[in-house]
Design an enzyme around this catalytic site. Structure first.
Site, PDB file in Angstrom:
ATOM      1  N   CYS A  56       0.827  -1.219   0.000  1.00 48.94           N
ATOM      2  CA  CYS A  56       0.000   0.000   0.000  1.00 48.94           C
ATOM      3  C   CYS A  56       0.859   1.266   0.000  1.00 48.94           C
ATOM      4  CB  CYS A  56      -0.987  -0.064   1.154  1.00 48.94           C
ATOM      5  SG  CYS A  56      -2.386   1.037   0.903  1.00 48.94           S
TER       6      CYS A  56
ATOM      7  N   ILE B  10      -7.156  -0.612   1.895  1.00 48.77           N
ATOM      8  CA  ILE B  10      -7.492   0.508   2.787  1.00 48.77           C
ATOM      9  C   ILE B  10      -6.954   1.795   2.156  1.00 48.77           C
ATOM     10  CG2 ILE B  10      -7.262   1.478   5.104  1.00 48.77           C
ATOM     11  CD1 ILE B  10      -6.573  -1.437   6.041  1.00 48.77           C
TER      12      ILE B  10
ATOM     13  N   HIS C  53      -3.045  -5.298   1.802  1.00 50.76           N
ATOM     14  CA  HIS C  53      -2.300  -5.555   3.042  1.00 50.76           C
ATOM     15  C   HIS C  53      -2.322  -7.034   3.433  1.00 50.76           C
ATOM     16  CE1 HIS C  53      -2.004  -1.267   4.278  1.00 50.76           C
ATOM     17  NE2 HIS C  53      -3.136  -1.154   3.611  1.00 50.76           N
TER      18      HIS C  53
ATOM     19  N   GLU D 255      -0.408  -8.456   5.320  1.00 51.40           N
ATOM     20  CA  GLU D 255       0.031  -8.538   6.720  1.00 51.40           C
ATOM     21  C   GLU D 255      -1.142  -8.494   7.703  1.00 51.40           C
ATOM     22  OE1 GLU D 255       0.400  -5.968   4.711  1.00 51.40           O
ATOM     23  OE2 GLU D 255       0.067  -4.069   5.771  1.00 51.40           O
TER      24      GLU D 255
END
Ligand code: GLN
Length: 210
Positions: free
Chosen positions: A83, A141, A189, A191
């Site tokens: 991102c 996001i 993402h 993660e």
């Protein structure tokens, strides 16, 4: 003591550093935070986390890391950006701030907050080249997309033609994961999902296996 595991740094100026450290550790890497040039010089590869690219850009200057990091990327250190990290690694950014710095490494143009104009956050399952098994659950996001990329860049994932974004005609089929040699980037993402397959791909890149 050398464990044989690659030593991978996570740029720890701002953003979701802890999540990347955890994903790297469960993917067979020794993961450490990087805030100084000396720490950068000790890692075999670097993750640039999600967060806010303009803030990370400013802090890179403050911490004296901008030029050392550009030099390591130009010297083919493996790097993975999620991102905001993708935005920083791109050669060029649309809808960025005038004064935001680029690290280079990826011959792409990214559009910052591209999906974010339509919705702050959305999720979609994506086919991801180089990641074995079922589709990757991608969390976006205020995410960028790759507006265009040079022929040297491998496109690894795109959102679907009917993406799960309200009013998402503009988003259909956009590129959201790329690799160019030692540099990997995702607009989303991994993660945050507990699925470490993308981090494992990066660890194997650092190990020189892929
Ligand atoms: N929109 C952010 C930026 O410009 C990126 C958002 C994220 O990393 N989740 O950096």
């Amino acid at each position: 003591m050398s464990t044989g595991e690659p030593r991978i740094g996570v740029l720890a100026l701002q953003g979701d550093v802890r999540e990347h450290l955890a994903a790297l550790r469960s993917s067979g890497a020794r993961a450490t935070t990087v805030r100084r040039a000396t720490e950068l010089s000790e890692v075999d590869g670097l993750v640039i986390p999600g967060g806010e690219s303009t803030t990370i850009s400013r802090l890179l200057e403050t911490f004296g890391l901008l030029e050392p990091l550009r030099a390591r990327i130009a010297g083919s250190m493996p790097a993975y950006g999620s991102c905001a990290g993708m935005i920083l690694l791109a050669g060029k950014v649309l809808d960025g701030r005038e004064d935001q710095h680029q690290l280079g490494g990826l011959d792409v143009i990214v559009r910052r907050n591209a999906f974010g104009r339509q919705v702050d956050s959305f999720e979609e399952d994506l086919a991801f080249t180089g990641v074995p098994g079922p589709p990757v659950h991608a969390v976006f996001i205020r995410a960028p997309w790759v507006e265009s990329s040079s022929p040297e860049v491998d496109v690894l994932a795109r959102v679907s033609d009917t993406p799960n974004v309200p009013g998402g005609e503009m988003a259909a089929g956009r590129i959201v994961a790329v690799r160019q040699g030692p540099v990997l980037a995702t607009a989303f993402h991994p993660e945050l999902t507990g699925d470490t397959r993308v981090h494992r791909l990066f660890v194997e890149m650092v190990e020189g296996k892929l």
